[in-house]
Write an enzyme that holds these catalytic residues in place. Structure first.
Site, PDB file in Angstrom:
ATOM      1  N   ASP A  72       0.843  -1.259  -0.002  1.00 17.49           N
ATOM      2  CA  ASP A  72      -0.082   0.051  -0.102  1.00 17.49           C
ATOM      3  C   ASP A  72       0.897   1.242  -0.199  1.00 17.49           C
ATOM      4  O   ASP A  72       1.973   1.284   0.644  1.00 17.49           O
ATOM      5  CB  ASP A  72      -0.906   0.064   1.313  1.00 17.49           C
ATOM      6  CG  ASP A  72      -1.859  -1.203   1.193  1.00 17.49           C
ATOM      7  OD1 ASP A  72      -2.529  -1.403   0.047  1.00 17.49           O
ATOM      8  OD2 ASP A  72      -2.360  -1.299   2.514  1.00 17.49           O
TER       9      ASP A  72
ATOM     10  N   ASP B  56      -6.939  -1.493  -4.558  1.00 19.81           N
ATOM     11  CA  ASP B  56      -8.159  -0.962  -3.704  1.00 19.81           C
ATOM     12  C   ASP B  56      -8.938  -0.207  -4.372  1.00 19.81           C
ATOM     13  O   ASP B  56     -10.454  -0.328  -3.957  1.00 19.81           O
ATOM     14  CB  ASP B  56      -7.515  -0.464  -2.445  1.00 19.81           C
ATOM     15  CG  ASP B  56      -6.796  -1.279  -1.401  1.00 19.81           C
ATOM     16  OD1 ASP B  56      -6.926  -2.717  -1.677  1.00 19.81           O
ATOM     17  OD2 ASP B  56      -5.687  -1.165  -0.679  1.00 19.81           O
TER      18      ASP B  56
END
Length: 166
Positions: free
Chosen positions: A129, A147
């Site tokens: 991330d 995401d």
């Protein structure tokens, strides 16, 4: 609509969905490759792009929002299996959606995002991330393009399910 035109529409919809799955997966993995190999983020640096948006590298060893962190091999492989199963079930849903373009493209975004995060988990043991939104004391979770695709897909599914049918 004739059976032949219905079959053609279904085939085109499924091809478009496959293209979205592959594009989502490739763009997600390319962005993560770039972060790992062409930035200083792996060294712990933070890159400020806007007053409310930074790039910062984190590793998510759990599921959404960092829930259920798994640092052991068994937990990691359970999450891999769960993600793979969910992806297969979503693919079946996509296949059965036939010519419902919005639903198919939404499911394709979700599948592509799930596959992007699945690749990370298999290769690295956790999900990469790096996108970080914040404003003043408000801080959002660090996330990635996979995401974003999943959230967009879920939003499109909600839209598709709530719109009036004529």
């Amino acid at each position: 609509m004739t059976a032949a035109s219905s079959n053609l529409t279904t085939r085109r919809t499924r091809l478009a969905a496959l293209a979205i799955v592959l594009l989502t997966l490739v763009v997600d993995q390319a962005s993560k490759y770039w972060v790992l190999n062409h930035t200083s983020l792996p060294d712990g640096d933070r890159i400020s792009l806007l007053p409310v948006f930074d790039l910062v590298l984190t590793w998510n060893m759990g599921i959404s929002y960092g829930l259920f962190q798994q640092n052991e091999a068994l937990g990691r492989w359970l999450l891999i299996g769960l993600t793979a199963l969910a992806t297969v079930l979503l693919a079946v849903w996509l296949w059965r959606s036939r010519d419902r373009l919005v639903a198919c493209l939404a499911l394709a975004l979700i599948i592509g995002g799930a596959l992007g995060n699945l690749v990370d988990r298999v290769v690295f043991g956790g999900v990469i991330d790096f996108l970080y939104l914040h404003y003043g004391s408000f801080s959002w979770y660090v996330f990635n393009l996979a995401d974003c695709a999943i959230v967009a897909g879920v939003g499109a599914l909600l839209y598709e399910s709530l719109r009036l049918r004529s």
